[in-house]
Design a protein around this motif. Sequence first.
Motif, PDB file in Angstrom:
ATOM      1  N   ILE A  14       0.838  -1.199   0.000  1.00  0.00           N
ATOM      2  CA  ILE A  14       0.000   0.000   0.000  1.00  0.00           C
ATOM      3  C   ILE A  14       0.872   1.249   0.000  1.00  0.00           C
ATOM      4  O   ILE A  14       0.658   2.175  -0.785  1.00  0.00           O
ATOM      5  CB  ILE A  14      -0.954   0.007   1.214  1.00  0.00           C
ATOM      6  CG1 ILE A  14      -1.971  -1.130   1.109  1.00  0.00           C
ATOM      7  CG2 ILE A  14      -1.668   1.356   1.346  1.00  0.00           C
ATOM      8  CD1 ILE A  14      -2.747  -1.374   2.397  1.00  0.00           C
ATOM      9  N   ALA A  15       1.855   1.266   0.880  1.00  0.00           N
ATOM     10  CA  ALA A  15       2.734   2.435   1.002  1.00  0.00           C
ATOM     11  C   ALA A  15       3.484   2.704  -0.300  1.00  0.00           C
ATOM     12  O   ALA A  15       3.543   3.853  -0.765  1.00  0.00           O
ATOM     13  CB  ALA A  15       3.714   2.237   2.157  1.00  0.00           C
ATOM     14  N   MET A  16       4.041   1.669  -0.890  1.00  0.00           N
ATOM     15  CA  MET A  16       4.812   1.859  -2.117  1.00  0.00           C
ATOM     16  C   MET A  16       3.910   2.308  -3.267  1.00  0.00           C
ATOM     17  O   MET A  16       4.303   3.149  -4.067  1.00  0.00           O
ATOM     18  CB  MET A  16       5.563   0.580  -2.482  1.00  0.00           C
ATOM     19  CG  MET A  16       6.598   0.160  -1.453  1.00  0.00           C
ATOM     20  SD  MET A  16       7.859   1.407  -1.097  1.00  0.00           S
ATOM     21  CE  MET A  16       8.922   1.187  -2.510  1.00  0.00           C
ATOM     22  N   GLY A  21       3.312   5.936  -2.974  1.00  0.00           N
ATOM     23  CA  GLY A  21       4.494   6.790  -3.008  1.00  0.00           C
ATOM     24  C   GLY A  21       5.066   7.110  -1.645  1.00  0.00           C
ATOM     25  O   GLY A  21       5.926   7.975  -1.516  1.00  0.00           O
ATOM     26  N   PHE A  22       4.616   6.407  -0.614  1.00  0.00           N
ATOM     27  CA  PHE A  22       5.158   6.585   0.735  1.00  0.00           C
ATOM     28  C   PHE A  22       6.370   5.648   0.864  1.00  0.00           C
ATOM     29  O   PHE A  22       6.322   4.637   1.576  1.00  0.00           O
ATOM     30  CB  PHE A  22       4.113   6.273   1.802  1.00  0.00           C
ATOM     31  CG  PHE A  22       2.835   7.073   1.685  1.00  0.00           C
ATOM     32  CD1 PHE A  22       2.847   8.396   1.288  1.00  0.00           C
ATOM     33  CD2 PHE A  22       1.616   6.488   1.991  1.00  0.00           C
ATOM     34  CE1 PHE A  22       1.663   9.131   1.196  1.00  0.00           C
ATOM     35  CE2 PHE A  22       0.426   7.206   1.907  1.00  0.00           C
ATOM     36  CZ  PHE A  22       0.456   8.528   1.505  1.00  0.00           C
ATOM     37  N   ASP A  23       7.421   5.981   0.149  1.00  0.00           N
ATOM     38  CA  ASP A  23       8.557   5.074   0.011  1.00  0.00           C
ATOM     39  C   ASP A  23       9.258   4.766   1.329  1.00  0.00           C
ATOM     40  O   ASP A  23       9.685   3.632   1.549  1.00  0.00           O
ATOM     41  CB  ASP A  23       9.564   5.629  -1.001  1.00  0.00           C
ATOM     42  CG  ASP A  23       9.003   5.687  -2.420  1.00  0.00           C
ATOM     43  OD1 ASP A  23       7.999   4.985  -2.694  1.00  0.00           O
ATOM     44  OD2 ASP A  23       9.561   6.431  -3.244  1.00  0.00           O
ATOM     45  N   ILE A  79       3.027  10.568   8.153  1.00  0.00           N
ATOM     46  CA  ILE A  79       2.161  10.542   6.975  1.00  0.00           C
ATOM     47  C   ILE A  79       0.735  10.927   7.353  1.00  0.00           C
ATOM     48  O   ILE A  79       0.113  11.770   6.705  1.00  0.00           O
ATOM     49  CB  ILE A  79       2.191   9.147   6.313  1.00  0.00           C
ATOM     50  CG1 ILE A  79       3.563   8.896   5.680  1.00  0.00           C
ATOM     51  CG2 ILE A  79       1.085   9.016   5.265  1.00  0.00           C
ATOM     52  CD1 ILE A  79       3.808   7.455   5.277  1.00  0.00           C
ATOM     53  N   ILE A  80       0.219  10.327   8.408  1.00  0.00           N
ATOM     54  CA  ILE A  80      -1.158  10.611   8.828  1.00  0.00           C
ATOM     55  C   ILE A  80      -1.312  12.081   9.196  1.00  0.00           C
ATOM     56  O   ILE A  80      -2.316  12.724   8.833  1.00  0.00           O
ATOM     57  CB  ILE A  80      -1.588   9.687  10.007  1.00  0.00           C
ATOM     58  CG1 ILE A  80      -1.596   8.223   9.559  1.00  0.00           C
ATOM     59  CG2 ILE A  80      -2.942  10.119  10.566  1.00  0.00           C
ATOM     60  CD1 ILE A  80      -2.525   7.888   8.404  1.00  0.00           C
ATOM     61  N   ASN A  81      -0.342  12.643   9.890  1.00  0.00           N
ATOM     62  CA  ASN A  81      -0.410  14.059  10.255  1.00  0.00           C
ATOM     63  C   ASN A  81      -0.471  14.954   9.027  1.00  0.00           C
ATOM     64  O   ASN A  81      -1.262  15.898   8.972  1.00  0.00           O
ATOM     65  CB  ASN A  81       0.786  14.453  11.133  1.00  0.00           C
ATOM     66  CG  ASN A  81       0.679  13.918  12.537  1.00  0.00           C
ATOM     67  OD1 ASN A  81      -0.423  13.649  13.027  1.00  0.00           O
ATOM     68  ND2 ASN A  81       1.802  13.749  13.203  1.00  0.00           N
ATOM     69  N   VAL A  82       0.369  14.644   8.038  1.00  0.00           N
ATOM     70  CA  VAL A  82       0.360  15.451   6.803  1.00  0.00           C
ATOM     71  C   VAL A  82      -0.959  15.259   6.055  1.00  0.00           C
ATOM     72  O   VAL A  82      -1.562  16.244   5.601  1.00  0.00           O
ATOM     73  CB  VAL A  82       1.566  15.081   5.891  1.00  0.00           C
ATOM     74  CG1 VAL A  82       1.431  15.696   4.513  1.00  0.00           C
ATOM     75  CG2 VAL A  82       2.878  15.522   6.552  1.00  0.00           C
TER      76      VAL A  82
END
Length: 121
Positions: free
Chosen positions: A66-68, A71-73, A113-116
Amino acid sequence: MVLNEAMNELNMDSEKILRRFGGNSALLHKFMKKFIDDETFNKLAEALSNKQADEIEIQAHTLKGIAMNLGFDALGAKSAAIVECMRSNDSECLCIEKAGPLFDSAREEHEKIINVLNQMD
């Protein structure tokens, strides 16, 4: 915060990820926002808490994908490290013990990530 600002904040390869989504920034935005409600990270935390080796591997592998794809590399790489740890030839107990600090690192990235994403319009 707009999509481009969020991608910059998360050090995402914006060109690569937008290509993956066919240049459709609205679609990317939609899926990034859906990540907020994804339960995979919580399932991974629960599996670690319960020392369920097979489930740790499954949830870490799912989170990596999911992350990849989004783009959450950095999160993808941290999740991949947990998968590799669980697939090592170490004993199950040692694998779970080693996965703990890797998970802590993944948790920091997930929280970032969640905060952003929560700040995105």
